[in-house]
Structure formats: structure tokens, C-alpha cells
Design an enzyme around this catalytic site. Structure first.
Site, mmCIF file in Angstrom:
data_model
loop_
_atom_site.group_PDB
_atom_site.id
_atom_site.type_symbol
_atom_site.label_atom_id
_atom_site.label_comp_id
_atom_site.label_asym_id
_atom_site.label_seq_id
_atom_site.Cartn_x
_atom_site.Cartn_y
_atom_site.Cartn_z
ATOM 1 N N THR A 136 51.447 5.417 78.184
ATOM 2 C CA THR A 136 51.049 6.000 76.905
ATOM 3 C C THR A 136 50.146 5.018 76.171
ATOM 4 O OG1 THR A 136 53.073 7.298 76.698
ATOM 5 C CG2 THR A 136 51.838 6.917 74.684
ATOM 6 N N PHE A 139 48.536 3.932 72.598
ATOM 7 C CA PHE A 139 48.790 4.021 71.169
ATOM 8 C C PHE A 139 47.594 3.454 70.399
ATOM 9 C CE2 PHE A 139 52.851 3.913 73.245
ATOM 10 C CZ PHE A 139 53.712 4.676 72.466
#
Length: 390
Positions: free
Chosen positions: A279, A281
Site C-alpha cells: 500500500t 500512503f
């Protein structure tokens, strides 16, 4: 997954399709691209923190016995030097431009907002970005944006895309709605675990709770175990719910950090179907950082175009002609705009990431060239690339 495009075409192949005449933007000797100052308008924010025995805010790192503090809604259009109803010593002091240029470890302890509860992957991302930070949980993405704007925290760390699940469209929309700047990025390897309360075995479980994307990423494992899946708001929230209710037939898909925080057993580790689960960010702040050329930088922009054949091709060509590599392109409908004559013609915003610093004259020329035919253009941030993985 949302489309990602790398524009690696050579100048020779592109030049056959479009005019080879240089843009006026490339003939100008010097240029600057200015960042717009953040606008703070009338908004509400609900931020939950905690208070230690000395009365100081401790955010996500608080003593579990400390009472919760709910900061009331703020309803004025002023700069927030004085907030009615909140003691001044609980509010963070505005950062100076010098503090913004310092690493977190060299300055005062930063307050960093993230969405979720303690043990969330977003909290791990915040602590990777700022190891000495005070991580402050927020219940919604929008609350994290507002907390930064209201000077309640110094930064926000929010997910923008996942290698399996694709883009987080909500945060793309919030980037345009709010006036924050991207000042960095964090890439975090996501490793899901199957958690349960003490004494519970895998064969005792009948259902499992987690975020919808986490459940989808562990579909094969959960199917083999014959577990009924139930979606909740976030992974750590699922672990907290199972632990607090002392459920014996229900597990949670969450991180190992959540297991430690809520006193749960890890029945299985790395249960995601694909080990390449990362992921990305974004780190958001009220002020932009000063771009440099001493290390690899990435720049994020958003723009819109007039409708017509080849409009997007021309927009992307301004980067290819200058050998600037695109790493991401995302389209989102332009809201509050009526559709065109046919049912399939809508106005779109295009979010683009490219590998260049806004301190680079080449990147500035590319944006000036794009501005010649874009109907809207905004630089969301120019920031260092995250080349690490955790």
C-alpha cells in the site's frame, strides 16, 4: 487495479504523431511554478485523542486507562489561534518554516493523523514516516484532512493506492476538495494475519471480520477454512471488536501489531493470496516542501481538458517529449458538471504522478506547456520518492 501508465516513448516515435515545433514554454529562460497557499474554510472536525495523567495529549500512544477526549466542532472562518471550548495547551503550536525543513527526529515531536484505530496499517505507515511521532487516530479520512487544516495535528498519512486493490478513490477526491500539500510518500508491505481470542482454535471459528479489501486479499485462505466473511470499517477495528466482545466463534484479519495491542492470538500469518501486497500512503501538510534535485523526486498534479479527439494524448505528450516518466494516471469524474450531448461523454479530472522535481526546469516547462491547453491545472505536491519497503 486502476490504470497506471509509464510514458517511456522516445522523442522520435512521439514526434511523428504531433508537431515537432518546440513549445514557447521551452524557449523561456527561467520559470517558476508556485504552490497555492492552503485555504482554511468553514469545516467541522471530530478528532479523538487521549489525555495522560498530566493532562497532555498523547494520541495513539496513550495509557489505555486514560479517558478519551473529544475535541468539539469548530465553526469559524478565522485562523485558529483561539478555539472556544478547547484549552490552549492541548492544541499544537504552528510550525515554523524551519521546522518544516527538519527531519522529524531533529524537531519537536510531530502529531500525525491517520484513519482507523490503534493497530491499523495506517498507524504503521505514520510511524515509518516519522518514527518519533505521536500517531493520532481519526474515524474518517475527511477528519484527518480537517485535523491538519485546523492545526490539531501537523501531518496526515493516508492510503492512496494498493498493489492488489487499486486506488483509494475517496482520498483522490479529498485531495482536490482540501488545500493540503503532498510532502512525501510511504510504501508499506501489508501482511495479513488471522487473529482470535486466547484459547480459540481455527476449527472453532465460523466467521471472520475485516475491511472489505483485506477479506478480498485473503479470499483463497478464508474459503479453504470455510469461514463466513463480514466486512467492517477497518482491519484493526475488527480485531478490537472481537477482543472487546470476547467472541469465541469469530476471528479477525488484521496486522500482528493489532494482535499485540488487543491481546489476541495469531492463528495464521501471511494469509494474503498474493505476497506482493503493498500500500502506498501520502504524507500531507499545510505547507509544501521546497523541491530539490539532490535525490529522486516525484510530482503529483491534477488537471482537466477540453473534450475532443487526442486531448489526453496531447497532455501526456508534453512529458514524453521531455523524457519525463509517468508512474500513475487516474481519472475521476468532474463533479457538478453536466454531461455532454451523448450519454457517454463526461468531463474528467486526471491525476498524474511523474518522476521529476519541480526544481527541474524541464518539469516546469512541461507544466507550462500543459497549461497552454488544460482548462484546470493544480500541483498537489513535489516530494521525495520512497525507495524503501517495510
Amino acid at each position: 487495479m486502476a490504470a497506471s501508465i509509464a510514458a517511456r516513448s522516445s522523442v522520435i516515435s512521439i514526434s511523428r504523431q504531433i508537431t515537432a515545433k518546440p513549445s514557447p514554454s521551452d524557449r523561456e529562460p527561467r520559470s517558476t511554478v508556485s504552490f497555492r497557499q492552503p485555504y482554511i474554510g468553514r469545516r467541522n472536525v471530530r478528532l479523538l485523542a487521549s489525555v495522560n495523567s498530566n493532562g497532555g495529549a498523547t494520541g495513539g500512544k496513550s495509557d489505555s486507562k486514560a479517558p478519551a477526549l473529544e475535541i468539539p466542532n469548530i465553526e469559524d472562518d478565522s485562523t485558529y489561534d483561539v478555539v472556544s471550548g478547547v484549552p490552549s495547551h492541548l492544541l499544537p503550536k504552528p510550525l515554523s518554516s524551519t521546522q518544516y525543513s527538519k527531519p522529524a527526529s531533529e524537531g519537536s515531536r510531530l502529531r500525525v493523523a491517520y484513519q482507523g484505530v490503534r493497530g491499523a496499517y495506517s498507524e504503521s505507515a505514520a510511524e515509518k514516516a516519522y518514527p518519533n511521532c505521536e500517531a493520532v487516530p481519526c474515524d474518517q479520512f475527511d477528519a484527518a484532512f480537517q485535523a491538519v487544516e485546523r492545526w490539531l495535528v501537523d501531518r496526515a498519512v493516508l492510503p492512496i493506492e494498493n498493489s492488489l486493490g487499486g486506488s483509494i478513490h475517496r482520498n483522490y477526491d479529498l485531495l482536490l476538495r482540501h488545500r493540503l500539500h503532498i510532502v512525501g510518500e510511504v510504501k508499506l508491505a501489508v501482511r495479513h494475519c488471522l487473529l482470535a481470542n486466547h484459547g480459540v482454535k481455527v476449527e472453532d471459528l465460523k466467521r471472520v471480520l475485516s475491511h472489505p479489501q483485506a477479506l478480498a486479499q485473503c479470499e483463497n485462505t478464508l474459503t479453504k477454512l470455510g469461514l463466513v466473511r463480514e466486512a467492517v470499517d477497518d482491519t484493526a477495528g475488527a480485531a478490537k471488536d472481537v477482543a472487546l466482545r470476547n467472541l469465541k466463534d469469530t476471528g479477525a484479519v488484521a496486522s500482528s501489531a493489532a494482535a499485540a495491542i488487543y491481546g489476541m492470538d495469531i492463528l495464521a500469518e501471511d494469509i494474503q493470496d498474493d505476497c506482493d501486497n503493498v500500500t502506498r500512503f501520502l504524507i500531507l501538510a499545510r505547507e509544501p516542501i521546497i523541491p530539490g534535485t539532490d535525490r529522486p523526486f516525484k510530482t503529483s498534479i491534477v488537471f482537466s481538458l477540453e473534450w475532443g479527439p487526442g486531448a489526453l494524448f496531447k497532455a501526456l505528450a508534453v512529458f514524453a517529449l521531455r523524457q519525463i516518466n509517468l508512474t500513475k494516471i487516474e481519472s475521476r469524474p468532474l463533479r457538478n458538471q453536466p454531461s455532454r450531448s451523448s450519454d457517454t461523454c463526461f468531463d474528467y479530472l486526471f491525476y498524474v504522478d511523474f518522476e521529476a522535481s519541480m526544481a527541474d526546469q524541464n518539469a516546469q516547462n512541461a507544466l507550462r506547456h500543459l497549461k497552454e491547453f488544460a482548462t484546470f491545472l493544480r500541483v498537489l505536491g513535489s516530494y521525495p520518492l520512497d525507495t524503501t519497503m517495510l
